[in-house]
Write a protein that holds these residues in place. Structure first.
Motif, PDB file in Angstrom:
ATOM      1  N   THR A  87      38.979 -11.173  81.628  1.00  0.00           N
ATOM      2  CA  THR A  87      40.187 -11.333  81.074  1.00  0.00           C
ATOM      3  C   THR A  87      40.649 -12.738  81.230  1.00  0.00           C
ATOM      4  O   THR A  87      41.189 -13.759  80.515  1.00  0.00           O
ATOM      5  N   PHE A  88      40.812 -13.161  82.673  1.00  0.00           N
ATOM      6  CA  PHE A  88      41.376 -14.248  83.137  1.00  0.00           C
ATOM      7  C   PHE A  88      40.277 -15.372  83.530  1.00  0.00           C
ATOM      8  O   PHE A  88      39.750 -15.428  84.720  1.00  0.00           O
ATOM      9  N   LYS A  89      39.481 -16.034  82.210  1.00  0.00           N
ATOM     10  CA  LYS A  89      38.210 -16.633  82.595  1.00  0.00           C
ATOM     11  C   LYS A  89      38.285 -18.230  82.538  1.00  0.00           C
ATOM     12  O   LYS A  89      37.601 -18.948  82.987  1.00  0.00           O
ATOM     13  N   ASP A  90      39.442 -18.720  82.083  1.00  0.00           N
ATOM     14  CA  ASP A  90      39.874 -20.123  82.187  1.00  0.00           C
ATOM     15  C   ASP A  90      40.516 -20.408  83.534  1.00  0.00           C
ATOM     16  O   ASP A  90      41.370 -19.663  83.925  1.00  0.00           O
ATOM     17  N   ASP A  91      40.030 -21.661  83.866  1.00  0.00           N
ATOM     18  CA  ASP A  91      40.700 -22.070  85.278  1.00  0.00           C
ATOM     19  C   ASP A  91      41.024 -23.602  85.133  1.00  0.00           C
ATOM     20  O   ASP A  91      40.950 -24.348  84.192  1.00  0.00           O
ATOM     21  N   ALA A  92      42.183 -23.832  85.886  1.00  0.00           N
ATOM     22  CA  ALA A  92      42.710 -25.235  86.020  1.00  0.00           C
ATOM     23  C   ALA A  92      43.286 -25.602  87.472  1.00  0.00           C
ATOM     24  O   ALA A  92      43.694 -24.558  88.096  1.00  0.00           O
ATOM     25  N   GLU A  93      43.198 -26.933  87.751  1.00  0.00           N
ATOM     26  CA  GLU A  93      43.814 -27.069  89.111  1.00  0.00           C
ATOM     27  C   GLU A  93      44.727 -28.168  89.123  1.00  0.00           C
ATOM     28  O   GLU A  93      44.856 -29.154  88.163  1.00  0.00           O
ATOM     29  N   GLY A  94      46.051 -28.123  89.742  1.00  0.00           N
ATOM     30  CA  GLY A  94      46.900 -29.338  89.833  1.00  0.00           C
ATOM     31  C   GLY A  94      48.089 -28.950  90.771  1.00  0.00           C
ATOM     32  O   GLY A  94      48.050 -27.853  91.124  1.00  0.00           O
ATOM     33  N   THR A  95      49.325 -29.640  90.744  1.00  0.00           N
ATOM     34  CA  THR A  95      50.613 -29.423  91.192  1.00  0.00           C
ATOM     35  C   THR A  95      51.355 -28.530  90.392  1.00  0.00           C
ATOM     36  O   THR A  95      51.668 -29.123  89.380  1.00  0.00           O
ATOM     37  N   LEU A  96      51.733 -27.396  90.818  1.00  0.00           N
ATOM     38  CA  LEU A  96      52.655 -26.758  90.028  1.00  0.00           C
ATOM     39  C   LEU A  96      54.025 -27.150  90.088  1.00  0.00           C
ATOM     40  O   LEU A  96      54.862 -27.340  91.158  1.00  0.00           O
ATOM     41  N   GLU A  97      54.642 -27.173  88.817  1.00  0.00           N
ATOM     42  CA  GLU A  97      56.168 -27.799  88.804  1.00  0.00           C
ATOM     43  C   GLU A  97      56.668 -26.771  87.578  1.00  0.00           C
ATOM     44  O   GLU A  97      56.184 -26.204  86.889  1.00  0.00           O
ATOM     45  N   GLU A  98      58.178 -26.802  87.832  1.00  0.00           N
ATOM     46  CA  GLU A  98      58.884 -25.937  87.006  1.00  0.00           C
ATOM     47  C   GLU A  98      59.068 -26.680  85.565  1.00  0.00           C
ATOM     48  O   GLU A  98      59.032 -27.807  85.421  1.00  0.00           O
ATOM     49  N   GLY A  99      59.266 -25.613  84.423  1.00  0.00           N
ATOM     50  CA  GLY A  99      59.604 -26.281  83.168  1.00  0.00           C
ATOM     51  C   GLY A  99      58.337 -26.199  82.407  1.00  0.00           C
ATOM     52  O   GLY A  99      57.181 -26.505  82.758  1.00  0.00           O
ATOM     53  N   GLY A 100      58.574 -25.719  81.170  1.00  0.00           N
ATOM     54  CA  GLY A 100      57.679 -25.923  79.987  1.00  0.00           C
ATOM     55  C   GLY A 100      57.877 -26.957  79.020  1.00  0.00           C
ATOM     56  O   GLY A 100      58.594 -28.051  79.467  1.00  0.00           O
ATOM     57  N   SER A 101      57.511 -26.981  77.949  1.00  0.00           N
ATOM     58  CA  SER A 101      57.724 -28.004  76.985  1.00  0.00           C
ATOM     59  C   SER A 101      58.059 -27.191  75.707  1.00  0.00           C
ATOM     60  O   SER A 101      57.343 -26.684  74.914  1.00  0.00           O
ATOM     61  N   LYS A 102      59.108 -27.666  74.941  1.00  0.00           N
ATOM     62  CA  LYS A 102      59.651 -27.294  73.548  1.00  0.00           C
ATOM     63  C   LYS A 102      59.381 -25.696  73.592  1.00  0.00           C
ATOM     64  O   LYS A 102      58.910 -25.086  72.637  1.00  0.00           O
ATOM     65  N   GLY A 103      59.778 -24.888  74.724  1.00  0.00           N
ATOM     66  CA  GLY A 103      59.876 -23.411  74.780  1.00  0.00           C
ATOM     67  C   GLY A 103      58.561 -22.843  75.011  1.00  0.00           C
ATOM     68  O   GLY A 103      58.366 -21.574  74.928  1.00  0.00           O
ATOM     69  N   GLU A 104      57.554 -23.529  75.324  1.00  0.00           N
ATOM     70  CA  GLU A 104      56.002 -23.100  75.569  1.00  0.00           C
ATOM     71  C   GLU A 104      55.850 -23.385  77.171  1.00  0.00           C
ATOM     72  O   GLU A 104      55.921 -24.257  77.530  1.00  0.00           O
ATOM     73  N   GLY A 105      55.858 -22.148  77.807  1.00  0.00           N
ATOM     74  CA  GLY A 105      55.506 -22.053  79.334  1.00  0.00           C
ATOM     75  C   GLY A 105      56.739 -22.164  80.130  1.00  0.00           C
ATOM     76  O   GLY A 105      57.734 -22.737  79.243  1.00  0.00           O
ATOM     77  N   GLN A 106      57.067 -21.720  81.153  1.00  0.00           N
ATOM     78  CA  GLN A 106      57.901 -21.827  81.992  1.00  0.00           C
ATOM     79  C   GLN A 106      57.612 -22.597  83.290  1.00  0.00           C
ATOM     80  O   GLN A 106      58.534 -23.250  84.019  1.00  0.00           O
ATOM     81  N   PHE A 107      56.339 -22.821  83.414  1.00  0.00           N
ATOM     82  CA  PHE A 107      55.946 -23.963  84.491  1.00  0.00           C
ATOM     83  C   PHE A 107      54.796 -24.902  84.035  1.00  0.00           C
ATOM     84  O   PHE A 107      54.372 -24.544  82.744  1.00  0.00           O
TER      85      PHE A 107
END
Length: 161
Positions: A87-107
């Motif tokens: 189910t969770f096959k995609d991955d990404a790395e980075g620094t986690l920050e709060e906030g989405g963009s235009k209502g998409e995502g909370q982080f």
């Protein structure tokens, strides 16, 4: 009881035999003591092996991380969430920050290359607020987005530093 008449091949007289036989109730029921003991043993071994494999797993319980007051209490190398790689096959790395963009995502994950490389995140499995300002690797399922380049539903998080 219904009786059926059958003609005997040896004699011309008629024998009377019942159509249905009655059950012998003296043989006991299906649930005998040996079967009940075997069922209890199977259940105990099932619970025991489940407990053993749960303790042996490298994935930390989500509740233990949720009890920490802030993200600095979560040690490097901690993995939280599901181990479902189908189910969770995609991955990404980075620094986690709060906030989405235009209502998409909370982080969102800040990645090298500028704002166009950000991954916007939501999760129904992991409390992402425990990892804000930390470098993390996330595994999830890419969702259809209208305004952002990459929207992911996160199912697993690993703290990198």
């Amino acid at each position: 009881m219904i009786l059926v008449e059958e003609k005997s091949t040896e004699k011309n007289d008629i024998d009377k035999k019942p159509i249905m036989n009655s059950f012998d109730e003296s043989k006991g029921s299906f649930l005998n003591p040996k079967l009940l003991v075997a069922l209890v043993v199977v259940v105990v071994f099932g619970i025991g092996t489940g407990y053993f494999f749960a303790k042996r797993s490298g994935v930390i319980n989500v509740a233990s991380v949720e009890n920490s007051k802030n993200s600095s209490n979560v040690p490097k190398g901690t993995i939280v969430g599901s181990s479902d790689t189908k189910t969770f096959k995609d991955d990404a790395e980075g620094t986690l920050e709060e906030g989405g963009s235009k209502g998409e995502g909370q982080f969102h994950l800040v990645r090298p290359g500028g704002e166009s490389q950000n991954v916007y995140l939501t999760s129904s499995v992991v409390d992402l607020s425990k990892f804000v300002k930390r470098k993390v690797k996330v595994w999830g399922e890419t969702q259809k987005a209208q305004y952002v380049g990459w929207l992911m539903d996160v199912g697993r998080v690993e703290v990198l530093n």
